[in-house]
Design a protein around this motif. Structure first.
Motif, PDB file in Angstrom:
ATOM      1  N   TRP A  13      -7.741  -3.022   2.764  1.00 21.45           N
ATOM      2  CA  TRP A  13      -7.060  -2.356   3.876  1.00 21.45           C
ATOM      3  C   TRP A  13      -7.669  -0.975   4.164  1.00 21.45           C
ATOM      4  CZ3 TRP A  13      -4.646  -3.661  -0.741  1.00 21.45           C
ATOM      5  CH2 TRP A  13      -4.432  -2.604  -1.647  1.00 21.45           C
ATOM      6  N   LYS A  70       0.802  -1.194   0.000  1.00 25.98           N
ATOM      7  CA  LYS A  70       0.000   0.000   0.000  1.00 25.98           C
ATOM      8  C   LYS A  70       0.843   1.255   0.000  1.00 25.98           C
ATOM      9  CE  LYS A  70      -1.888  -1.636   3.753  1.00 25.98           C
ATOM     10  NZ  LYS A  70      -1.408  -2.981   3.693  1.00 25.98           N
ATOM     11  N   GLU A  94      -5.508  -9.423   1.695  1.00 24.61           N
ATOM     12  CA  GLU A  94      -5.921  -8.133   1.172  1.00 24.61           C
ATOM     13  C   GLU A  94      -6.553  -8.342  -0.195  1.00 24.61           C
ATOM     14  OE1 GLU A  94      -2.158  -6.146   1.200  1.00 24.61           O
ATOM     15  OE2 GLU A  94      -2.422  -5.420   3.250  1.00 24.61           O
TER      16      GLU A  94
END
Length: 450
Positions: A296, A2, A169
């Motif tokens: 997330w 991320k 995820e």
């Protein structure tokens, strides 16, 4: 996956080595006293239970609820094992990637560490003999009964298990439930219906899908989503494994369909100048009907949208493609092959994922690869429960490609995705660039294929 950071790895290596392992003899091998779902019933070795042991653990949770959760689990583990101290050092992703190999090779690496599960990362460590083969512990700790089989497969190289894949995820579409209700549309079940929903919002003057790429990493996710939707998870997995080229039929066309989202006015008008954070704020404010990103972001959406948000996977583009949404494992928990505390290091890894520990993970907004978790008494948002149910109902998992690819392939990818979005290059040219970089990384030994 991320974030992308750039801090001098050499500085971190210095500080990490100062906190490095303290050598001692082999540790207590007694199996953990776990719940019915976790913990071994016997061990292969017994040693002095009063021996003082220090385990060094390097992980990727630098702040927030995830960091607090790990600290809590470590404290609980130390209470149950009073002869053990776990010394934790938190790294940012790129820093750990740059640090771990030289640290292990120097004999100063951690006993346990978090690392990317892909062939370009854990696969390379396994091939180099730097990650411990956990296969002998798989049956002893009943891991096949506890973890999703497709999650365990993510850390198997040359038939051996080298880590516990963790932090699921998924990539998909968050949507504004109020805007959907006002527009009289429902969650699409096919890709054609998805485009019809986009057209409805375009006609209303509302951005159908907020899709940014200023920082470039969101483009990784768009590629994964559209490839999985159009060519299917199986073919993407074959390409990841090097069994078929990225230039195979359908791959380039899938990216052409991604470009059409921008060409047809279904996505953000100026995505290359929109940051991820600003994209989130626009979605919070109701400026877009849908937002494509990863799970997330659940806690952020819940906090900022007062429950006015739902989630679905981008539907497959045809009946010939199974609905296997792309997902990734944010990390794998790995044991250093050179640890002097093998039994205790494995015991610690197992403890992190025992059923009694799941409440800490879930309430921190994280989804371990443990199956059949009863979260009915946990304090969770409805959106988070929805995401967990979607994951648990998946029979297979598509690929979130960037977490599996070596750095050079990702560098090439983030650049061609921006060119694609800008209309300067077509999908097939993108795949030709990916294939070339992929072959170069394999040749250089930076990617492990069977």
């Amino acid at each position: 996956m991320k974030r992308r950071w750039n801090i001098l790895a050499s500085l971190l290596l210095t500080s990490a080595l100062l906190a490095g392992c303290t050598p001692s003899s082999t540790s207590d091998g007694q199996a953990p006293e776990g719940t019915e779902e976790g913990g071994a019933t016997e061990t292969s070795e017994q040693t002095d239970p009063d021996e003082k042991i220090e385990l060094n653990f390097w992980d990727l949770r630098t702040e927030g609820a995830g960091a607090e959760m790990i600290d809590t689990l470590i404290a609980n583990f130390e209470k149950e094992n009073p002869n053990v101290t776990v010394k934790r050092t938190a790294f940012k992703v790129d820093d750990l990637r740059n640090t771990i190999k030289p640290a292990i090779n120097s004999g100063e690496g951690p006993d346990v560490f978090s690392y990317d599960a892909g062939a370009g990362y854990l696969g390379v460590l396994a091939k180099a003999g730097l990650a411990l083969d956990l296969t002998p512990y798989r049956e002893e700790y009943n891991w096949d009964d506890r973890f999703h089989d497709w999650a365990l497969e993510k850390t198997i190289y040359d038939g051996k298990l080298y880590g516990i894949a963790n932090e699921l995820e998924m990539l998909g579409v968050f949507y504004n439930t109020q805007l959907f209700e006002e527009a009289g549309v429902e969650v699409p079940q096919t890709y054609e219906e998805f485009l019809q929903v986009c057209q409805v919002f375009k006609d209303k003057g509302i951005t159908p899908v907020i899709m940014d790429d200023k920082e470039q990493w969101p483009g990784f996710h768009y590629e994964s989503i559209w490839l999985n939707s159009f060519v299917g998870a199986d073919k993407v997995k074959q390409a990841v494994a090097g069994e078929i080229p990225w230039t195979s039929e359908g791959f380039g066309e899938a990216l052409d369909e991604l470009y059409k989202m921008y060409e047809n006015g279904y996505a953000t008008e100026k995505p290359l100048s929109l940051s991820s954070e600003d994209g989130h704020k626009a979605f919070y404010a109701g400026e877009g009907a849908m937002r494509i990103t990863g799970t997330w972001q659940v806690s952020g959406f819940v906090e900022n949208m007062d429950g006015n948000v739902g989630f679905f996977y981008l539907p497959p583009a045809s009946d010939e493609v199974d609905n296997c949404p792309p997902g990734g494992l944010g990390e794998a928990v790995v044991v250093n092959a050179k640890t002097e505390h093998e039994e205790m290091a494995v015991k610690f890894v197992d403890y992190l994922f025992q059923m009694d520990s799941m409440e800490y993970w879930y309430e921190a907004g994280l989804i371990p690869s443990v199956k059949d978790v009863d979260y009915s008494t946990y304090e969770l948002s409805e959106l988070f429960k929805n995401v967990v149910d979607e994951i648990n109902s998946s029979e297979n998992l598509g690929e979130n490609i960037d977490v599996l690819m070596p750095p050079k392939v990702n560098d090439v990818t983030k650049n061609y995705i921006q060119q694609l979005i800008a209309g300067k290059i077509d999908g097939q040219s993108c795949m030709e660039q990916k294939q070339q970089a992929f072959e170069e990384e394999i040749e250089a030994g930076n990617y492990s294929v069977e």
